[in-house]
Design an enzyme around this catalytic site. Sequence first.
Site, mmCIF file in Angstrom:
data_model
loop_
_atom_site.group_PDB
_atom_site.id
_atom_site.type_symbol
_atom_site.label_atom_id
_atom_site.label_comp_id
_atom_site.label_asym_id
_atom_site.label_seq_id
_atom_site.Cartn_x
_atom_site.Cartn_y
_atom_site.Cartn_z
ATOM 1 N N LYS A 1 -32.055 13.903 -1.538
ATOM 2 C CA LYS A 1 -30.657 13.498 -1.709
ATOM 3 C C LYS A 1 -29.737 14.415 -0.898
ATOM 4 C CE LYS A 1 -31.547 11.353 -6.183
ATOM 5 N NZ LYS A 1 -31.505 11.398 -7.658
ATOM 6 N N GLN B 1 -29.731 15.566 -12.131
ATOM 7 C CA GLN B 1 -31.046 14.943 -12.023
ATOM 8 C C GLN B 1 -31.699 14.854 -13.398
ATOM 9 O OE1 GLN B 1 -32.128 13.525 -9.214
ATOM 10 N NE2 GLN B 1 -34.025 12.832 -10.145
ATOM 11 N N ASP C 1 -23.824 8.280 -10.218
ATOM 12 C CA ASP C 1 -25.024 7.612 -10.745
ATOM 13 C C ASP C 1 -24.640 6.357 -11.535
ATOM 14 O OD1 ASP C 1 -27.570 8.675 -10.150
ATOM 15 O OD2 ASP C 1 -27.269 10.387 -11.493
#
Length: 281
Positions: free
Chosen positions: A53, A97, A120
């Site tokens: 990422k 994460q 997200d």
Amino acid sequence: MPAQLIDGTLLSQQLRADVAKRAAALTARGKQPGLAVILVGDNPASTVYVRNKVKACSDNGLHSVLEKYDAELSEADLLARIDALNNDPTIHGILIQLPLPAHINATKVIEAIAAEKDVDGFHISNAGLLMTGQPLFRPCTPYGVMKMLESIDYPIRGAHAVVVGASNIVGKPQAMLLLQAGATVTICNSKTRDLAHHTKQADILVVATGKANLVTADMIKPGAVVIDVGMNRNQEGKLCGDVDFANAKEVASHITPVPGGVGPMTITMLLVNTIEAAERM
Ligand code: GUN
């Protein structure tokens, strides 16, 4: 005739070119888009994902910070870091994460992210906005799947979409996006009786269970579009999806490979969401 591949690597390249252009335009206006990625602990898969990422950011002109903490980080300390990032004007997107260590309440942590930086799309208010058809951020993997269907001009309206897997990260938001695009949607879960009965009805079959080879060729309607979100290792240690690709490709009209399918699209859509966040601020 074997299925046509939907190449997530190629589609990602095209979308990332647009991301890089928008990042450059924002940077020229003094607002380089910035993403903060937080990793707690040393889960090997998570370590690879966050590295990819952050690299995708630097490859496309976004600013990123990777904050790594050991697995003993307290929930209070993590919440304090999120608060600081919420108030940092150089950061437009915040990604924690998952999974988090068991002593940290993941729901509480996600709710602490400012909704307008929740790239997200996991915050409860973003889930609610998606559910009611006014999405602010679309969760990255389902968003990438929609772009893949768009790339083959698939007529979603009126089609029967079957989503196998009902997670908050993929299955549920995927079903919402397909519903909003006009599909008739069936959501299957790990308790579904006679899974094949449902999958065989699917014009669009999205599989996100984390179980290698769960979906075999006999479970697929001839001509269906098959999207494999799975990322597993088989007995030989090779990456594979949730679909028996070698046989399924003889039945489907279009299919995504693993690797090189949905995986790169997830990161691409994270970049898109970060750009969108920066453009809004
Ligand atoms: N863990 C597995 N998938 C994801 C994702 O899309 N976002 C985050 N934050 N964690 C994950």
